[in-house]
Design a protein around this motif. Structure first.
Motif, short mmCIF file in Angstrom:
data_model
loop_
_atom_site.label_atom_id
_atom_site.label_comp_id
_atom_site.label_asym_id
_atom_site.label_seq_id
_atom_site.Cartn_x
_atom_site.Cartn_y
_atom_site.Cartn_z
N UNK A 161 -7.23 -3.09 9.88
CA UNK A 161 -7.77 -3.21 11.23
C UNK A 161 -6.66 -2.98 12.27
N UNK A 162 -5.55 -2.43 11.80
CA UNK A 162 -4.41 -2.18 12.68
C UNK A 162 -4.33 -0.70 13.04
N UNK A 163 -3.72 -0.42 14.18
CA UNK A 163 -3.55 0.97 14.60
C UNK A 163 -2.62 1.70 13.63
N UNK A 164 -1.60 0.99 13.18
CA UNK A 164 -0.68 1.54 12.17
C UNK A 164 -0.82 0.67 10.92
N UNK A 165 -1.39 1.19 9.84
CA UNK A 165 -1.58 0.39 8.62
C UNK A 165 -0.27 -0.20 8.12
N UNK A 166 -0.37 -1.36 7.53
CA UNK A 166 0.80 -2.10 7.06
C UNK A 166 1.20 -1.67 5.65
N UNK A 167 2.49 -1.57 5.40
CA UNK A 167 3.05 -1.29 4.08
C UNK A 167 4.12 -2.32 3.78
N UNK A 168 3.91 -3.14 2.77
CA UNK A 168 4.83 -4.24 2.46
C UNK A 168 5.16 -4.21 0.97
N UNK A 176 -6.27 9.57 0.73
CA UNK A 176 -5.98 9.19 2.10
C UNK A 176 -5.81 7.67 2.20
N UNK A 177 -4.65 7.27 2.70
CA UNK A 177 -4.37 5.85 2.90
C UNK A 177 -4.25 5.51 4.38
N UNK A 178 -4.84 6.36 5.24
CA UNK A 178 -4.68 6.19 6.69
C UNK A 178 -5.41 4.96 7.21
N UNK A 179 -6.42 4.48 6.49
CA UNK A 179 -7.23 3.37 6.99
C UNK A 179 -7.08 2.10 6.14
N UNK A 180 -6.01 2.03 5.35
CA UNK A 180 -5.85 0.86 4.47
C UNK A 180 -4.44 0.28 4.60
N UNK A 181 -4.35 -1.04 4.45
CA UNK A 181 -3.07 -1.72 4.30
C UNK A 181 -2.73 -1.75 2.81
N UNK A 182 -1.47 -1.61 2.48
CA UNK A 182 -1.05 -1.63 1.08
C UNK A 182 0.10 -2.62 0.92
N UNK A 183 -0.10 -3.57 0.04
CA UNK A 183 0.91 -4.58 -0.27
C UNK A 183 1.27 -4.45 -1.75
N UNK A 184 2.54 -4.56 -2.07
CA UNK A 184 2.97 -4.46 -3.47
C UNK A 184 4.11 -5.43 -3.71
N UNK A 185 4.19 -5.94 -4.93
CA UNK A 185 5.25 -6.88 -5.28
C UNK A 185 5.49 -6.83 -6.78
N UNK A 186 6.66 -7.33 -7.16
CA UNK A 186 7.00 -7.51 -8.56
C UNK A 186 6.72 -8.96 -8.91
N UNK A 187 5.95 -9.19 -9.96
CA UNK A 187 5.56 -10.55 -10.31
C UNK A 187 6.69 -11.37 -10.91
N UNK A 188 6.53 -12.68 -10.85
CA UNK A 188 7.49 -13.60 -11.46
C UNK A 188 8.76 -13.81 -10.69
N UNK A 189 8.86 -13.25 -9.47
CA UNK A 189 10.09 -13.40 -8.69
C UNK A 189 11.20 -12.47 -9.12
#
Length: 403
Positions: free
Chosen positions: A261-268, A291-304
């Motif tokens: 819902x942001x003007x610039x999608x979030x990438x974390x 196309x990822x223009x309308x989605x936020x994408x979050x990614x992480x490595x599990x377990x710390x």
């Protein structure tokens, strides 16, 4: 003097009390050698070294633990809590390095000297406060020189800067025989011990410890330690067979693709370089026409865990696709491989080690670059040449083009 006439070390190599620690050091502690242990404050350096001191003393070797940070009462309380009080374990609380010279120059020097830490000690031969460059250089030089002459092994504790590198002059790393780093998140219970330099054994070795109330406990088989209690039926999670040093580890990579819902999608990204995420998303958009223009994408490595190797590229791509389509990956699938800018899947170092570990743990299919070995290539080995092939194999229920 001719090199052939030089005497060998006066004493035999002795154990640290931890077989795995001895293995990564070579055979154990070498008399007259110098070891530098670095790490952030509160990460467990003092606890680990007090356990080593207690184990060496319990074997009948004299150990001196010099602390410039704690009082004798504090050291004793910690040693008593860990059950490490022994007759051959001595302690000194001082900020003057000269206080230990009499022990090193005596008739019976200790087998092991621990300086905790080199930044808290000062020498009369240098000006300035403890911790500055001249003091650290003077303290380390004098201690290492006397220990080599007396045959006493010495372990220097070093602080690290906010960038994660050892504080003080780089001369400090060149003076010692072994450099070890203790890493980890203080909010997590695990600690990673990495060997960065070693004149007596292999480099790039790693051990995993758990920080418990009883001290640092070695994780004997860390192959799946970072997976935890994962639910393979959920989308957006892929298992990567990573290699840290020479040790293969199964680690979970997670991704969440959700409407923005942001003007610039979030990438974390957490646990890896977020630039890797930006690069791979650009490859997916170009090579798979997504196309990822309308989605936020979050990614992480599990377990710390923190991964810095290119072998995680394929797992990160698979996790993003899984969350995008909201389809779980095969329950026992494992991924590794580098993704280039053309969408090609390239081999990474340690391929044979990864394959052997994946098979030992019962993972299938192996989603990775095609095997190079004879009689084991292409799809038979679970190999894919492009991310387009991988998507077709894993998400065949989706229409071509990612819609």
């Amino acid at each position: 003097m001719r090199l052939a006439d030089a005497c060998e070390s006066a004493g035999a190599v002795f154990s640290t009390g931890l077989d795995a620690f001895d293995r990564v050091l070579g055979k154990g502690l070498v008399p007259g050698s110098a070891l530098l242990l670095g790490g952030e404050p509160g990460i467990g350096k003092s606890t680990l070294l007090l356990q080593v001191a207690g184990a060496v003393a319990a074997a009948g070797n004299r150990v001196v633990y010099l602390s410039g940070e704690e009082s004798l009462a504090q050291i004793r309380a910690r040693a008593q809590r860990l059950g490490l009080l022994h007759d051959d374990l001595y302690a000194i609380a001082t900020s003057q390095v000269e206080d230990v010279f009499a022990l090193l120059e005596g008739k019976e020097p200790p087998a092991l000297l621990i300086l905790d830490s080199v930044q808290t000690l000062s020498s009369l031969r240098a000006d300035g406060l403890p911790g500055n460059v001249s003091q650290v250089r003077a303290v380390a030089t004098e201690v290492v020189e006397r220990c080599k002459k007396s045959g006493c092994a010495v372990i220097l504790v070093g602080h690290v800067t906010k960038d994660g590198v050892l504080a003080g002059p780089r001369l400090l790393e060149h003076m010692v025989d072994t450099v070890i780093s203790l890493e980890g998140d203080r909010q997590q219970i695990f600690r990673l011990l990495r060997v960065l330099k070693n004149r007596f054994g292999p480099n790039r070795e790693m051990l995993i410890f758990q920080m418990l109330e009883q001290g640092m406990e070695l994780v004997e088989d860390p192959a799946t330690y970072f997976l935890g209690a994962r639910d393979a039926s959920l989308s957006g999670a892929a298992v990567v067979m990573a290699v840290d040093g020479q040790r293969p580890l199964a680690v979970e990579v997670q991704a969440l693709v959700t409407k923005s819902y942001l003007a610039i999608p979030r990438r974390t990204g957490l646990g890896f370089d977020v630039n890797r995420l930006h690069l791979l998303l650009a490859v997916l958009e170009k090579r798979l026409q997504m196309s990822f223009a309308q989605v936020d994408i979050y990614a992480k490595v599990g377990g710390g865990m923190r991964l810095m190797e290119p072998g995680m590229d394929l797992a990160l791509v698979a996790a993003v696709l899984s969350s995008y389509y909201d389809l779980p990956l095969p329950e026992r699938a494992v991924f590794w491989g580098e993704v280039d800018l053309n969408g090609q899947i390239r081999p990474v170092a340690g391929d044979s080690i990864r394959r052997a570990q994946a098979r030992r743990l019962g993972y299938t299919p192996l989603v990775c670059p095609p095997a190079a070995g004879p009689g084991e290539s292409g799809e038979r080995a679970g190999g894919f040449s492009t991310i387009k092939q991988m998507r077709q194999a894993l998400f065949s229920r989706q229409k071509s083009g990612g819609q």
